[in-house]
Design an enzyme around this catalytic site. Structure first.
Site, PDB file in Angstrom:
ATOM      1  CG  HIS A   8      -1.837   1.105   1.361  1.00 31.72           C
ATOM      2  ND1 HIS A   8      -1.827   1.983   2.427  1.00 31.72           N
ATOM      3  CD2 HIS A   8      -2.843   1.514   0.556  1.00 31.72           C
ATOM      4  CE1 HIS A   8      -2.778   2.868   2.288  1.00 31.72           C
ATOM      5  NE2 HIS A   8      -3.414   2.622   1.156  1.00 31.72           N
ATOM      6  CG  HIS A  50      -3.840   9.350  -0.172  1.00 34.59           C
ATOM      7  ND1 HIS A  50      -4.472  10.193   0.729  1.00 34.59           N
ATOM      8  CD2 HIS A  50      -4.667   8.292  -0.350  1.00 34.59           C
ATOM      9  CE1 HIS A  50      -5.621   9.651   1.076  1.00 34.59           C
ATOM     10  NE2 HIS A  50      -5.769   8.503   0.448  1.00 34.59           N
TER      11      HIS A  50
END
Length: 261
Positions: A8, A50
């Site tokens: 991730h 992100h």
């Protein structure tokens, strides 16, 4: 069946997320896939970031989509993870190129050049000022690598059903993952998504709404779960027959899977 272990934002438990250093660490730890979030810069580059802005990772209030790649390249986006590193006289010298903003192209080149198959899950972030242009650029880049066809190591993920529809129109053979961050959305999504789409619930939703996991498992869709960082999380995923676990700690999850034999 053993699930694929996907790093991730790289091995982001111990490394600054979305940096080349985090993905190199993930490879060293044995990760079988990468996950990344992508945003479009003002001059049209896809970068692995992100957040909408840079407050958390670079102490900058600026918005990623208003900046050019050259401006982003000037920023240190890794020091926030270990702010006291400069005080460690015994630490080895750090290659600063590992700590800069990473483009999607550089990440895909790394995947393409590696000596074993690494899959990559690309999440497009929404809402964004560029709307469908993000998906268009992602598909164009996958096409550059020959990864817009069946057998591709790439898949595209989003919380936006509309975004995934765009990808499906542009590259119908690229696998799609409908991310789910609210159990209440599943009844509607179940009727809307394609029969071959993968579903991607968050581990928190699966814990808090046990019936969601059962319903997803019975739906016939493959399941990829984020973000799986503990043994209890992994056990829940294994019970549901999950096909991929997305984790900040690939080394630990692989160790747990190996221990199960």
């Amino acid at each position: 069946m053993r699930p694929q272990v996907v790093a991730h934002r790289g091995a982001s438990h111990d490394n600054a997320e979305h940096t080349l250093g985090a993905y190199v660490a993930a490879l060293d730890e044995g990760a079988e896939g990468f996950e990344c979030d992508v945003r479009l810069t003002a001059d049209g580059h896809l970068v692995c970031v992100h957040d909408r802005d840079l407050r958390r990772t670079a102490s900058q209030r600026r918005i990623v989509s208003t900046m050019e790649l050259a401006e982003l390249n000037e920023l240190d986006i890794a020091s926030w993870k270990n702010p006291w590193a400069d005080l460690d006289d015994e630490a080895p010298d750090r290659d600063e190129s590992l700590d800069r903003v990473l483009t999607l192209r550089r990440l895909l080149e790394m995947v393409a050049d590696y000596d074993r198959r690494i899959e990559v899950a690309v999440e497009t972030k929404h809402p964004t000022r560029y709307a469908g242009l993000v998906e268009k650029r992602v598909v164009e880049m996958l096409r550059d690598f020959g990864w817009d066809r069946a057998g591709t190591p790439a898949r595209v993920m989003s919380f936006s059903y509309t975004a995934l529809q765009r990808v499906e129109r542009l590259a119908p053979e690229v696998p799609l993952v409908q991310l789910i961050d609210h159990a209440g959305y599943w009844p509607m999504l179940r009727r809307a998504i394609g029969k071959d789409w993968i579903v991607g619930p968050g581990i928190d939703e699966l814990r808090e709404h046990p019936k969601l996991g059962t319903r997803l498992a019975r739906s016939g869709h493959d399941i990829h779960v984020w973000t799986v960082n503990t043994e209890a999380d992994l056990e829940l995923c294994l019970d549901l027959g999950v096909k991929a676990v997305i984790t900040d700690r690939p080394k630990e999850i692989l160790r747990l899977l190996d221990a199960r034999g």
